[in-house]
Write a protein that holds these residues in place. Structure first.
Motif, PDB file in Angstrom:
ATOM      1  N   LYS A  23       0.909  -1.249  -0.064  1.00 56.56           N
ATOM      2  CA  LYS A  23       0.142  -0.110  -0.031  1.00 56.56           C
ATOM      3  C   LYS A  23       0.954   1.341  -0.202  1.00 56.56           C
ATOM      4  CE  LYS A  23      -3.805  -1.943   2.159  1.00 56.56           C
ATOM      5  NZ  LYS A  23      -4.989  -2.088   3.381  1.00 56.56           N
ATOM      6  N   GLY A  24       1.930   1.050   0.481  1.00 55.57           N
ATOM      7  CA  GLY A  24       2.907   2.479   0.581  1.00 55.57           C
ATOM      8  C   GLY A  24       3.537   2.729  -0.663  1.00 55.57           C
ATOM      9  N   THR A  25       3.886   1.554  -1.176  1.00 54.88           N
ATOM     10  CA  THR A  25       4.476   1.880  -2.557  1.00 54.88           C
ATOM     11  C   THR A  25       3.392   2.364  -3.580  1.00 54.88           C
ATOM     12  OG1 THR A  25       5.961  -0.123  -2.281  1.00 54.88           O
ATOM     13  CG2 THR A  25       5.372   0.472  -4.461  1.00 54.88           C
ATOM     14  N   LYS A  26       2.007   1.877  -3.535  1.00 53.32           N
ATOM     15  CA  LYS A  26       1.317   2.457  -4.268  1.00 53.32           C
ATOM     16  C   LYS A  26       0.915   3.838  -4.001  1.00 53.32           C
ATOM     17  CE  LYS A  26      -1.247  -1.995  -4.998  1.00 53.32           C
ATOM     18  NZ  LYS A  26      -2.623  -2.720  -4.854  1.00 53.32           N
ATOM     19  N   ARG A  27       1.020   4.233  -2.964  1.00 51.02           N
ATOM     20  CA  ARG A  27       0.777   5.699  -2.278  1.00 51.02           C
ATOM     21  C   ARG A  27       1.778   6.711  -2.867  1.00 51.02           C
ATOM     22  NH1 ARG A  27       0.280   3.684   2.862  1.00 51.02           N
ATOM     23  NH2 ARG A  27      -1.973   2.949   3.188  1.00 51.02           N
ATOM     24  N   GLU A  28       2.958   6.071  -2.591  1.00 52.60           N
ATOM     25  CA  GLU A  28       4.302   7.034  -3.238  1.00 52.60           C
ATOM     26  C   GLU A  28       4.225   7.009  -4.695  1.00 52.60           C
ATOM     27  OE1 GLU A  28       7.832   6.065  -1.629  1.00 52.60           O
ATOM     28  OE2 GLU A  28       7.033   4.930   0.152  1.00 52.60           O
ATOM     29  N   ALA A  29       3.576   6.017  -5.424  1.00 51.79           N
ATOM     30  CA  ALA A  29       3.671   5.893  -6.786  1.00 51.79           C
ATOM     31  C   ALA A  29       2.454   6.790  -7.315  1.00 51.79           C
ATOM     32  CB  ALA A  29       3.361   4.748  -7.433  1.00 51.79           C
ATOM     33  N   ARG A  30       1.531   7.044  -6.567  1.00 52.03           N
ATOM     34  CA  ARG A  30       0.192   7.873  -7.066  1.00 52.03           C
ATOM     35  C   ARG A  30       0.701   9.348  -6.725  1.00 52.03           C
ATOM     36  NH1 ARG A  30      -5.750   7.066  -7.320  1.00 52.03           N
ATOM     37  NH2 ARG A  30      -6.434   9.058  -8.128  1.00 52.03           N
ATOM     38  N   HIS A  31       1.518   9.594  -5.516  1.00 51.77           N
ATOM     39  CA  HIS A  31       1.817  11.062  -5.489  1.00 51.77           C
ATOM     40  C   HIS A  31       2.893  11.547  -6.449  1.00 51.77           C
ATOM     41  CE1 HIS A  31       2.983  14.380  -2.999  1.00 51.77           C
ATOM     42  NE2 HIS A  31       4.195  13.963  -3.086  1.00 51.77           N
ATOM     43  N   ARG A  32       3.943  10.568  -6.702  1.00 51.28           N
ATOM     44  CA  ARG A  32       4.774  10.851  -7.721  1.00 51.28           C
ATOM     45  C   ARG A  32       4.429  11.073  -9.161  1.00 51.28           C
ATOM     46  NH1 ARG A  32       7.945   6.140  -9.244  1.00 51.28           N
ATOM     47  NH2 ARG A  32       6.010   5.524 -10.137  1.00 51.28           N
ATOM     48  N   SER A  33       3.033  10.501  -9.481  1.00 52.41           N
ATOM     49  CA  SER A  33       2.544  10.699 -10.790  1.00 52.41           C
ATOM     50  C   SER A  33       1.752  11.986 -10.862  1.00 52.41           C
ATOM     51  CB  SER A  33       1.451   9.452 -11.281  1.00 52.41           C
ATOM     52  OG  SER A  33       0.379   9.515 -10.260  1.00 52.41           O
ATOM     53  N   GLN A  34       1.464  12.681  -9.615  1.00 57.58           N
ATOM     54  CA  GLN A  34       0.625  13.958  -9.710  1.00 57.58           C
ATOM     55  C   GLN A  34      -0.891  13.595 -10.328  1.00 57.58           C
ATOM     56  OE1 GLN A  34       2.923  16.984 -11.549  1.00 57.58           O
ATOM     57  NE2 GLN A  34       4.539  17.081  -9.650  1.00 57.58           N
ATOM     58  N   ASN A  82      -0.492  10.970 -19.778  1.00 51.08           N
ATOM     59  CA  ASN A  82      -0.860  12.139 -18.837  1.00 51.08           C
ATOM     60  C   ASN A  82      -2.526  12.090 -18.834  1.00 51.08           C
ATOM     61  OD1 ASN A  82       1.444  13.096 -17.939  1.00 51.08           O
ATOM     62  ND2 ASN A  82       1.519  14.492 -19.840  1.00 51.08           N
ATOM     63  N   ALA A  83      -3.105  10.960 -18.853  1.00 48.82           N
ATOM     64  CA  ALA A  83      -4.692  10.972 -18.767  1.00 48.82           C
ATOM     65  C   ALA A  83      -4.771  11.393 -17.003  1.00 48.82           C
ATOM     66  CB  ALA A  83      -5.071   9.647 -19.133  1.00 48.82           C
ATOM     67  N   PRO A  84      -5.772  11.828 -16.722  1.00 49.01           N
ATOM     68  CA  PRO A  84      -6.188  11.868 -15.385  1.00 49.01           C
ATOM     69  C   PRO A  84      -6.433  10.601 -14.762  1.00 49.01           C
ATOM     70  CG  PRO A  84      -7.928  13.071 -16.548  1.00 49.01           C
ATOM     71  CD  PRO A  84      -6.852  12.613 -17.583  1.00 49.01           C
ATOM     72  N   LEU A  85      -6.188  10.419 -13.585  1.00 55.99           N
ATOM     73  CA  LEU A  85      -6.255   8.917 -12.970  1.00 55.99           C
ATOM     74  C   LEU A  85      -7.658   9.020 -11.985  1.00 55.99           C
ATOM     75  CD1 LEU A  85      -2.572   8.117 -11.762  1.00 55.99           C
ATOM     76  CD2 LEU A  85      -4.045   7.274 -13.719  1.00 55.99           C
ATOM     77  N   SER A  86      -8.235  10.147 -12.033  1.00 53.31           N
ATOM     78  CA  SER A  86      -9.644  10.170 -11.467  1.00 53.31           C
ATOM     79  C   SER A  86     -10.630   9.181 -11.670  1.00 53.31           C
ATOM     80  CB  SER A  86     -10.187  11.656 -11.506  1.00 53.31           C
ATOM     81  OG  SER A  86     -10.414  11.797 -12.812  1.00 53.31           O
TER      82      SER A  86
END
Length: 132
Positions: free
Chosen positions: A11-22, A41-45
């Motif tokens: 979960k921590g790795t996923k959180r960091e990757a999501r934060h890195r991707s903006q 660069n498509a929004p991940l929403s």
């Protein structure tokens, strides 16, 4: 045959990757169906999927942040169908060949069955209407 172990992201790795991707898809290049060097660069929403790249999920140590790509569903689906699945199939074929396992051929010989159903040029063909 036993399935290969998958190394999943924490979960921590996923959180960091999501934060890195903006919150934008990090997929880059032809592997994801894009021109070379271009980022999606498509929004991940609409949904995010975490892809193992460049090392596949079956490689030990592939569950690191450096190997985690936050992608949109479209890019991940493209890579899975056009890159991952064919690579896994090839690896399986190579492994089977090494083990001496031959592929099934639709042209393989089949048993003749019971009875004398074969015809020959010297034996006349008897039609059902001619049988008594």
């Amino acid at each position: 045959m036993a399935r290969s172990k998958r190394y999943e992201f924490s979960k921590g790795t996923k959180r960091e990757a999501r934060h890195r991707s903006q919150d934008l898809c990090e997929a880059v290049g032809e592997v994801y169906g894009l021109p070379p060097g271009q980022r999606c660069n498509a929004p991940l929403s609409a949904g995010v999927e975490y892809d193992h790249y460049p090392a596949p999920a079956t490689d030990k140590g592939s569950d690191t942040l450096e190997n985690c790509v936050a992608t949109c569903k479209t890019c991940h689906r493209f890579k899975t169908s056009s890159f991952d699945v064919p690579m896994q199939a090839k690896a399986k074929r190579v492994s089977d060949k090494h083990l001496g396992i031959r592929p099934h051929s639709k042209w393989a010989s089949r048993p003749l069955g019971s009875g004398n159903n074969q015809r020959s040029a010297t034996r006349p063909l008897i039609r059902k209407s001619e049988q008594v």
